[in-house]
Write a protein that holds these residues in place. Structure first.
Motif, PDB file in Angstrom:
ATOM      1  N   ARG A  44      17.471  -3.832  49.740  1.00 54.76           N
ATOM      2  CA  ARG A  44      17.705  -2.500  50.333  1.00 54.76           C
ATOM      3  C   ARG A  44      19.149  -2.333  50.796  1.00 54.76           C
ATOM      4  N   VAL A  45      19.679  -3.400  51.374  1.00 56.92           N
ATOM      5  CA  VAL A  45      21.072  -3.339  51.834  1.00 56.92           C
ATOM      6  C   VAL A  45      21.993  -3.048  50.647  1.00 56.92           C
ATOM      7  N   VAL A  46      21.748  -3.753  49.549  1.00 59.21           N
ATOM      8  CA  VAL A  46      22.578  -3.558  48.351  1.00 59.21           C
ATOM      9  C   VAL A  46      22.517  -2.100  47.897  1.00 59.21           C
ATOM     10  N   LYS A  47      21.312  -1.546  47.847  1.00 62.97           N
ATOM     11  CA  LYS A  47      21.156  -0.143  47.421  1.00 62.97           C
ATOM     12  C   LYS A  47      21.937   0.790  48.345  1.00 62.97           C
ATOM     13  N   GLU A  48      21.810   0.537  49.630  1.00 62.34           N
ATOM     14  CA  GLU A  48      22.516   1.403  50.590  1.00 62.34           C
ATOM     15  C   GLU A  48      24.026   1.300  50.429  1.00 62.34           C
ATOM     16  N   VAL A  49      24.489   0.064  50.178  1.00 67.29           N
ATOM     17  CA  VAL A  49      25.936  -0.127  50.010  1.00 67.29           C
ATOM     18  C   VAL A  49      26.432   0.656  48.790  1.00 67.29           C
ATOM     19  N   ILE A  50      25.663   0.591  47.702  1.00 66.74           N
ATOM     20  CA  ILE A  50      26.069   1.302  46.484  1.00 66.74           C
ATOM     21  C   ILE A  50      26.158   2.802  46.754  1.00 66.74           C
ATOM     22  N   ARG A  51      25.117   3.333  47.416  1.00 65.27           N
ATOM     23  CA  ARG A  51      25.088   4.767  47.691  1.00 65.27           C
ATOM     24  C   ARG A  51      26.235   5.168  48.613  1.00 65.27           C
ATOM     25  N   GLU A  52      26.431   4.376  49.651  1.00 63.74           N
ATOM     26  CA  GLU A  52      27.448   4.717  50.642  1.00 63.74           C
ATOM     27  C   GLU A  52      28.859   4.595  50.072  1.00 63.74           C
ATOM     28  N   THR A  53      29.070   3.574  49.236  1.00 65.05           N
ATOM     29  CA  THR A  53      30.394   3.422  48.627  1.00 65.05           C
ATOM     30  C   THR A  53      30.695   4.638  47.754  1.00 65.05           C
ATOM     31  N   ALA A  54      29.679   5.076  47.018  1.00 61.67           N
ATOM     32  CA  ALA A  54      29.880   6.255  46.162  1.00 61.67           C
ATOM     33  C   ALA A  54      30.250   7.437  47.028  1.00 61.67           C
ATOM     34  N   ARG A  55      29.540   7.612  48.145  1.00 65.55           N
ATOM     35  CA  ARG A  55      29.810   8.760  49.006  1.00 65.55           C
ATOM     36  C   ARG A  55      31.207   8.665  49.617  1.00 65.55           C
ATOM     37  N   ARG A  56      31.575   7.434  50.039  1.00 62.91           N
ATOM     38  CA  ARG A  56      32.870   7.305  50.704  1.00 62.91           C
ATOM     39  C   ARG A  56      34.037   7.393  49.736  1.00 62.91           C
ATOM     40  N   SER A  57      33.794   7.152  48.446  1.00 60.13           N
ATOM     41  CA  SER A  57      34.932   7.265  47.535  1.00 60.13           C
ATOM     42  C   SER A  57      34.986   8.624  46.844  1.00 60.13           C
ATOM     43  N   ARG A  58      34.097   9.518  47.261  1.00 62.89           N
ATOM     44  CA  ARG A  58      34.164  10.883  46.745  1.00 62.89           C
ATOM     45  C   ARG A  58      35.392  11.576  47.312  1.00 62.89           C
ATOM     46  N   PRO A  59      36.067  12.438  46.521  1.00 66.09           N
ATOM     47  CA  PRO A  59      37.186  13.183  47.089  1.00 66.09           C
ATOM     48  C   PRO A  59      36.703  14.040  48.267  1.00 66.09           C
ATOM     49  N   LYS A  60      37.575  14.243  49.242  1.00 65.93           N
ATOM     50  CA  LYS A  60      37.193  15.056  50.405  1.00 65.93           C
ATOM     51  C   LYS A  60      37.224  16.548  50.062  1.00 65.93           C
ATOM     52  N   LEU A  61      38.145  16.934  49.177  1.00 68.23           N
ATOM     53  CA  LEU A  61      38.182  18.336  48.746  1.00 68.23           C
ATOM     54  C   LEU A  61      37.261  18.457  47.546  1.00 68.23           C
ATOM     55  N   ARG A  62      36.172  19.212  47.715  1.00 65.78           N
ATOM     56  CA  ARG A  62      35.149  19.237  46.676  1.00 65.78           C
ATOM     57  C   ARG A  62      34.784  20.642  46.273  1.00 65.78           C
ATOM     58  N   ARG A  63      34.129  20.719  45.140  1.00 61.15           N
ATOM     59  CA  ARG A  63      33.692  22.024  44.673  1.00 61.15           C
ATOM     60  C   ARG A  63      32.557  22.548  45.565  1.00 61.15           C
ATOM     61  N   VAL A  64      32.571  23.858  45.832  1.00 64.47           N
ATOM     62  CA  VAL A  64      31.495  24.499  46.586  1.00 64.47           C
ATOM     63  C   VAL A  64      31.023  25.714  45.804  1.00 64.47           C
ATOM     64  N   ILE A  65      29.720  25.874  45.704  1.00 68.29           N
ATOM     65  CA  ILE A  65      29.194  27.124  45.160  1.00 68.29           C
ATOM     66  C   ILE A  65      29.055  28.082  46.334  1.00 68.29           C
ATOM     67  N   ASN A  66      29.748  29.210  46.238  1.00 67.80           N
ATOM     68  CA  ASN A  66      29.754  30.180  47.329  1.00 67.80           C
ATOM     69  C   ASN A  66      28.602  31.157  47.133  1.00 67.80           C
ATOM     70  N   ALA A  67      27.524  30.967  47.916  1.00 64.14           N
ATOM     71  CA  ALA A  67      26.396  31.897  47.850  1.00 64.14           C
ATOM     72  C   ALA A  67      26.304  32.677  49.159  1.00 64.14           C
ATOM     73  N   THR A  68      27.449  32.797  49.872  1.00 63.02           N
ATOM     74  CA  THR A  68      27.458  33.520  51.144  1.00 63.02           C
ATOM     75  C   THR A  68      27.573  35.023  50.945  1.00 63.02           C
ATOM     76  N   GLY A  69      28.057  35.443  49.774  1.00 63.77           N
ATOM     77  CA  GLY A  69      28.277  36.866  49.553  1.00 63.77           C
ATOM     78  C   GLY A  69      29.602  37.355  50.125  1.00 63.77           C
ATOM     79  N   VAL A  70      30.373  36.465  50.752  1.00 62.69           N
ATOM     80  CA  VAL A  70      31.701  36.843  51.254  1.00 62.69           C
ATOM     81  C   VAL A  70      32.705  36.514  50.143  1.00 62.69           C
ATOM     82  N   VAL A  71      33.276  37.556  49.549  1.00 62.33           N
ATOM     83  CA  VAL A  71      34.070  37.362  48.327  1.00 62.33           C
ATOM     84  C   VAL A  71      35.354  36.575  48.610  1.00 62.33           C
ATOM     85  N   LEU A  72      36.089  36.994  49.652  1.00 60.54           N
ATOM     86  CA  LEU A  72      37.337  36.290  49.977  1.00 60.54           C
ATOM     87  C   LEU A  72      37.092  35.416  51.198  1.00 60.54           C
TER      88      LEU A  72
END
Ligand SMILES: *Cc1c(COP(=O)(O)O)cnc(C)c1O
Length: 475
Positions: A66-94
């Motif tokens: 379980r520890v190994v699985k968590e490490v793999i998941r967490e490493t993936a999350r921590r090495s993700r870029p901080k600036l990421r794509r967002v789908i804007n479904a707020t209806g606020v255009v700008l």
């Protein structure tokens, strides 16, 4: 004490690192990151055993796996870029927090082109001599707005600062009290004025200002009459606002230049699409304003930029101001803005190809069809996990533009059965891509106006992943 005993079941850091999965992970990710993540995950297990119980039911091997699985998941999350794509479904255009305008395909291609190789950014290819980075933009801007000259800087806040510093440093600028705007992110007219070295002279009352108010304070210290478009609020009721045209006649009377900070500033009139009639840049130039400033990434639908158009004598003076170098645009902006402005040479094409204009003018039937299609796909994949409906809603222009405009729109609503809608919103924000909706009456609304046609499939996947049971503790 049983808990302390159980701590022995936790593997050592080295032991975790020796497992085959970790070898594979270490081949891909920086060792420091992996080791640090292993330490953190083990720490978390240690705390959990000490505080919540001995986990008697699981053995050492199971814990390690379980520890190994968590490490793999967490490493993936921590090495993700901080600036990421967002789908804007707020209806606020700008949506300023979501990066304002989405660029057109032509603008994106231009950015890609200029980023992938060298370019003639400051080279005149014909003569082989040094050229100006502003040249490709100036011709388009004068053509589109009718102004004599143009200059583009980093954003509209910089445009206002540069214009004031050039035209009024050490002298006085007169502004109506009804127009002392704060835009947000600490852009306030009085403060920008102070930074520019010009002295603010306020006239009139918040709700009423007359030309005579200006006449009373004009002296030989006056350098400029400034009009600020009240882009993010409206004065209603007992109101008498000063117009650019009135300032222009005052300017003629006293031999003073007039500047208009339009804020958003757009080139096509959208009033026949049900949007409020606001003056276009061309109209303000035609009314005689000497300098007009506006943003590149608000209603224009281009990259972040501050566009200044107006009389040649003033623009040339600004080009020589050392501040211009400090607030200059980079090549990515030049590329995206040139492509965006080129599209405006054919206004009908602009309405279809510039995402901001397409979103603002999207018709009710198209939005409803988009909502029904998405709802159907969602019902199919989420089954009993949530109630999915389609309903009418109101979108906003955003970006401090047209604050009173209600844009009738259609939304897909999701009422999850196993969590509250705030929780769903949170899970969607953590997804890949992240999704931003609106929580209302314990449902999550996905407004179709700001969702691009190609994003439907990603939305379905994101919602399904967020609602799936068990997904939650994995995050
Ligand atoms: C938005 C706005 C600005 C600031 O423009 P940025 O491009 O965000 O720097 C300045 N003045 C007015 C009236 C605005 O609406």
């Amino acid at each position: 004490m049983a808990n302390r005993e159980a701590l022995r079941k936790l593997p050592a850091v080295d032991e975790v690192l020796r497992s085959p999965e970790m070898t594979a992970l270490l081949a891909e990710k920086p060792r420091n990151l992996v080791v640090e993540t292993v330490r953190q995950v083990l720490d978390r297990w240690r705390q959990a055993i000490l505080t919540d119980g001995a986990k008697d039911e699981i053995g050492r091997e199971e814990i390690t796996s379980r520890v190994v699985k968590e490490v793999i998941r967490e490493t993936a999350r921590r090495s993700r870029p901080k600036l990421r794509r967002v789908i804007n479904a707020t209806g606020v255009v700008l949506h300023t927090n979501l990066g304002r305008a989405v660029l057109s395909p032509a603008a994106r291609a231009a950015v890609e082109m200029v980023a992938s190789g060298y370019s003639n950014l400051e080279l005149d290819l014909e003569s082989g001599r040094r050229g100006s980075r502003y040249a490709p933009l100036e011709g388009l801007l004068t053509n589109l707005t009718g102004a004599e000259a143009a200059l583009v800087v980093n954003n509209n806040a910089a445009a206002v600062l540069l214009a004031l510093s050039t035209l009024a440093r050490g002298r006085e600028v007169i502004v109506s009290r009804g127009q002392l705007v704060e835009i947000g992110g600490s852009f306030r007219i009085p403060e920008v004025m102070a930074q520019s070295g010009a002295k603010l002279v306020e006239v009139g009352a918040t709700n009423k200002t007359y030309p005579d108010d200006y006449r009373r304070v004009i002296t030989d210290q006056t350098a400029l009459l400034l009009h600020v478009h009240t882009s993010n609020y409206r004065l209603v009721g007992f109101v008498r606002e000063i117009t650019v045209a009135e300032l222009v006649s005052l300017g003629k009377e006293y031999g003073l230049p007039v500047m208009s900070d339009l804020g958003s500033g757009f080139l096509v009139d959208l009033s026949h699409f049900g949007l409020p009639a606001e003056p276009t840049v061309q109209e303000v130039v035609a009314s005689g304003a000497d300098v007009v400033t506006f943003s590149g990434d608000k209603l224009l639908g281009g990259p972040q930029a501050g566009i200044i158009v107006g009389r040649r004598q003033y623009i040339e003076k600004m080009k020589k101001n050392p501040l211009t170098r400090a607030v200059r645009i980079d090549k990515l902006t030049v590329a995206a803005l040139e492509a965006t402005l080129r599209t405006y040479l054919e206004p009908d094409r602009a309405l279809h190809e510039i995402p901001v204009l397409r979103m603002l003018t999207a018709g009710a039937t198209d939005l409803e069809e988009q909502a029904r299609t998405l709802a159907e796909q969602l019902r199919y994949v989420v089954g009993e996990l949530a109630a999915i409906e389609v309903e009418a809603t109101i979108s906003r222009v955003g970006g401090g533009a047209m604050p009173t405009a209600d844009l009738p729109s259609m939304a897909v609503t999701i009422r999850p059965r196993q969590m509250d809608s705030e929780k769903l919103a949170k899970l969607l924000r953590a997804g890949e891509p992240a999704v931003m909706g609106r929580v209302q009456d314990d449902r999550l609304l996905l407004d179709m106006r700001t969702v691009s046609p190609g994003e439907g499939e990603l939305l379905v996947k994101a919602v399904a992943a967020a609602l799936k049971p068990g997904e939650e503790e994995e995050r």
